[in-house]
Design a protein around this motif. Sequence first.
Motif, PDB file in Angstrom:
ATOM      1  N   CYS A  75      34.129 112.803  48.188  1.00  0.00           N
ATOM      2  CA  CYS A  75      34.160 111.769  49.215  1.00  0.00           C
ATOM      3  C   CYS A  75      35.442 110.957  49.066  1.00  0.00           C
ATOM      4  O   CYS A  75      36.173 111.098  48.086  1.00  0.00           O
ATOM      5  N   GLU A  76      35.692 110.102  50.046  1.00  0.00           N
ATOM      6  CA  GLU A  76      36.831 109.202  49.987  1.00  0.00           C
ATOM      7  C   GLU A  76      36.443 107.939  49.211  1.00  0.00           C
ATOM      8  O   GLU A  76      35.263 107.684  48.982  1.00  0.00           O
ATOM      9  N   PRO A  77      37.442 107.139  48.774  1.00  0.00           N
ATOM     10  CA  PRO A  77      37.121 105.884  48.066  1.00  0.00           C
ATOM     11  C   PRO A  77      36.255 104.982  48.936  1.00  0.00           C
ATOM     12  O   PRO A  77      36.285 105.102  50.169  1.00  0.00           O
ATOM     13  N   PRO A  78      35.455 104.065  48.326  1.00  0.00           N
ATOM     14  CA  PRO A  78      35.421 103.782  46.885  1.00  0.00           C
ATOM     15  C   PRO A  78      34.557 104.777  46.127  1.00  0.00           C
ATOM     16  O   PRO A  78      33.625 105.348  46.676  1.00  0.00           O
ATOM     17  N   PHE A  79      34.864 104.960  44.842  1.00  0.00           N
ATOM     18  CA  PHE A  79      34.164 105.918  44.010  1.00  0.00           C
ATOM     19  C   PHE A  79      33.183 105.264  43.036  1.00  0.00           C
ATOM     20  O   PHE A  79      32.563 105.946  42.243  1.00  0.00           O
ATOM     21  N   GLY A  80      33.074 103.955  43.068  1.00  0.00           N
ATOM     22  CA  GLY A  80      32.185 103.262  42.151  1.00  0.00           C
ATOM     23  C   GLY A  80      32.929 102.186  41.386  1.00  0.00           C
ATOM     24  O   GLY A  80      34.162 102.095  41.417  1.00  0.00           O
ATOM     25  N   ASP A  81      32.177 101.368  40.672  1.00  0.00           N
ATOM     26  CA  ASP A  81      32.765 100.225  39.973  1.00  0.00           C
ATOM     27  C   ASP A  81      33.787 100.639  38.924  1.00  0.00           C
ATOM     28  O   ASP A  81      34.756  99.918  38.673  1.00  0.00           O
ATOM     29  N   TYR A  82      33.582 101.796  38.297  1.00  0.00           N
ATOM     30  CA  TYR A  82      34.470 102.204  37.213  1.00  0.00           C
ATOM     31  C   TYR A  82      35.859 102.559  37.721  1.00  0.00           C
ATOM     32  O   TYR A  82      36.858 102.379  37.025  1.00  0.00           O
ATOM     33  N   TYR A  83      35.940 103.076  38.948  1.00  0.00           N
ATOM     34  CA  TYR A  83      37.216 103.547  39.490  1.00  0.00           C
ATOM     35  C   TYR A  83      37.679 102.617  40.611  1.00  0.00           C
ATOM     36  O   TYR A  83      37.675 102.965  41.796  1.00  0.00           O
ATOM     37  N   ARG A  84      38.101 101.437  40.263  1.00  0.00           N
ATOM     38  CA  ARG A  84      38.600 100.461  41.227  1.00  0.00           C
ATOM     39  C   ARG A  84      40.018 100.047  40.853  1.00  0.00           C
ATOM     40  O   ARG A  84      40.370  99.971  39.686  1.00  0.00           O
ATOM     41  N   GLY A  85      40.816  99.798  41.875  1.00  0.00           N
ATOM     42  CA  GLY A  85      42.141  99.266  41.642  1.00  0.00           C
ATOM     43  C   GLY A  85      43.203 100.340  41.540  1.00  0.00           C
ATOM     44  O   GLY A  85      42.928 101.532  41.439  1.00  0.00           O
ATOM     45  N   PRO A  86      44.464  99.928  41.572  1.00  0.00           N
ATOM     46  CA  PRO A  86      45.586 100.879  41.579  1.00  0.00           C
ATOM     47  C   PRO A  86      45.679 101.734  40.329  1.00  0.00           C
ATOM     48  O   PRO A  86      46.271 102.805  40.347  1.00  0.00           O
ATOM     49  N   ARG A  87      45.079 101.263  39.225  1.00  0.00           N
ATOM     50  CA  ARG A  87      45.141 102.054  37.999  1.00  0.00           C
ATOM     51  C   ARG A  87      44.533 103.431  38.203  1.00  0.00           C
ATOM     52  O   ARG A  87      44.998 104.421  37.642  1.00  0.00           O
ATOM     53  N   TYR A  88      43.471 103.509  38.981  1.00  0.00           N
ATOM     54  CA  TYR A  88      42.780 104.788  39.169  1.00  0.00           C
ATOM     55  C   TYR A  88      43.188 105.499  40.452  1.00  0.00           C
ATOM     56  O   TYR A  88      42.947 106.702  40.583  1.00  0.00           O
ATOM     57  N   TYR A  89      43.789 104.812  41.394  1.00  0.00           N
ATOM     58  CA  TYR A  89      44.173 105.468  42.637  1.00  0.00           C
ATOM     59  C   TYR A  89      45.629 105.908  42.632  1.00  0.00           C
ATOM     60  O   TYR A  89      46.090 106.555  43.560  1.00  0.00           O
ATOM     61  N   GLY A  90      46.370 105.529  41.601  1.00  0.00           N
ATOM     62  CA  GLY A  90      47.771 105.889  41.527  1.00  0.00           C
ATOM     63  C   GLY A  90      48.000 107.161  40.743  1.00  0.00           C
ATOM     64  O   GLY A  90      47.203 108.103  40.771  1.00  0.00           O
ATOM     65  N   LYS A  91      49.093 107.186  39.998  1.00  0.00           N
ATOM     66  CA  LYS A  91      49.490 108.378  39.259  1.00  0.00           C
ATOM     67  C   LYS A  91      49.379 108.111  37.757  1.00  0.00           C
ATOM     68  O   LYS A  91      49.756 107.048  37.274  1.00  0.00           O
ATOM     69  N   ARG A  92      48.868 109.090  37.041  1.00  0.00           N
ATOM     70  CA  ARG A  92      48.828 109.018  35.577  1.00  0.00           C
ATOM     71  C   ARG A  92      49.689 110.159  35.037  1.00  0.00           C
ATOM     72  O   ARG A  92      49.510 111.324  35.424  1.00  0.00           O
TER      73      ARG A  92
END
Length: 449
Positions: free
Chosen positions: A166-183
């Motif tokens: 599915c598209e975001p949001p993915f839940g409380d754990y995966y919020r913010g640019p830290r998880y939607y950006g690049k690692r």
Amino acid sequence: MASSKGDAAKTARMAAGPGRLPPELLANIYDRLEFLDRIAFAAVFAAYCDDDNYDHVFEQRAPWLLLPCCEETKNPATATLFSVADRRAATVRAPDPALRGHTVLGSSRGWLATADTMGQIYVVNPASGEQQALPDITTMGSFLSRLNHHWFSVWMKPFLTARFGCEPPFGDYYRGPRYYGKRTFSADEMAGWFYRKVVLSTSPSDATAMLILDRIFGAPAFATSEDAVWRLAPSRDGVEDAIHHDGRFYSVSYTGVVEAWEHNAESGAYTSTAASPRLTITNEEEGSRKYLAMASGGRLMVVVKHAQVIEKGRKSWADKWRCSFEVHFLGDDGQWKEKRDIGDSTLFVGLNNSLCVPTRGRPEIQAGCIYFTDDELREAALRKRNELGSSFLSYRGCVRNDDKFHDHDMRAIGVYSLKDGTVKKMEALGKEWYERLWMPPVWITPYIP
């Protein structure tokens, strides 16, 4: 023509060598051999036999420990095997390149999965030396790319979209640019920050490989011998551990969901269905770990390791820990039941491999116990990178029940008694190995393809 010559040579070897002996006789011979002789027997046997009828010759016995090469040895061409049953160690040749300085990610039926410092995953059989590379990790999809030979990038939004379906949001754990950006990871970080475990279905020539990713990524990926790419599979709860049994992959999630995996031959996709009700675990802490195993008779079991920091170190990998275990069986009524008595069996658990072994007729193995190893690749990678001295290292294992920490206590390997909750060292392993280990030891069972 070359193929017919090869077949003729194989037939000649089988006729002249141990391949003509009945499997039952070979099994009887193997049982009577000492530890070192078993290794030699296995190596010779591999040159003659590749018949499925011989699979049970090397049926599940007490596993061996593959001890990682220590810097002090200065000899990456060798590895050390320790027999729990014989309480003896042996130095064996480490096949090049797949077992020389690599991080071990999995152990399945005698095959090891390893990752090198360039992020490439291999499978290798230490007994025969046979090895091959698994597909390049960038075949997983557009969400993972190689910047050059030394760096990888994971684009988190498309990755999580594929994982959760599915598209975001993915839940409380995966919020913010830290998880939607690049690692981005260096190639030598892949084995500690992206990969977690590899499980094989059979020998690599006709195997399916299941790759479990680190908790932040959570999803598994599959590759087959016919389809040489990694295919990410949706896993909303994230896979913590997995096994292959009776033709199927089973996994346990971080939330306690045990699932069975199915392969769609037309699309190549893998999907899962719940194999049991959710396992509820009380007092689960950050340091807790779940291991999936199969008991005698084919009953699923989940082993939970509770780890607790009792003294903080200057760095996270120098914390001092204590641990305890609990075992849950899936009953005939489809419900999970915790048991403190596992009968004439013992468990061997660790990041790389977990299994349940009967102890009847094997007095050298302690029934009702859990033999455990360290299970933290990331901390191990940090230890290796920083080249810390052994007196400063502390593994996520346990300390004595009196809360006193000793320099040579069991930080990587131990034996937990389910009956009284005590922990002991493997005394036969020797104090020097407790001082020198820097990567998780590996449970390996002999298997000759």
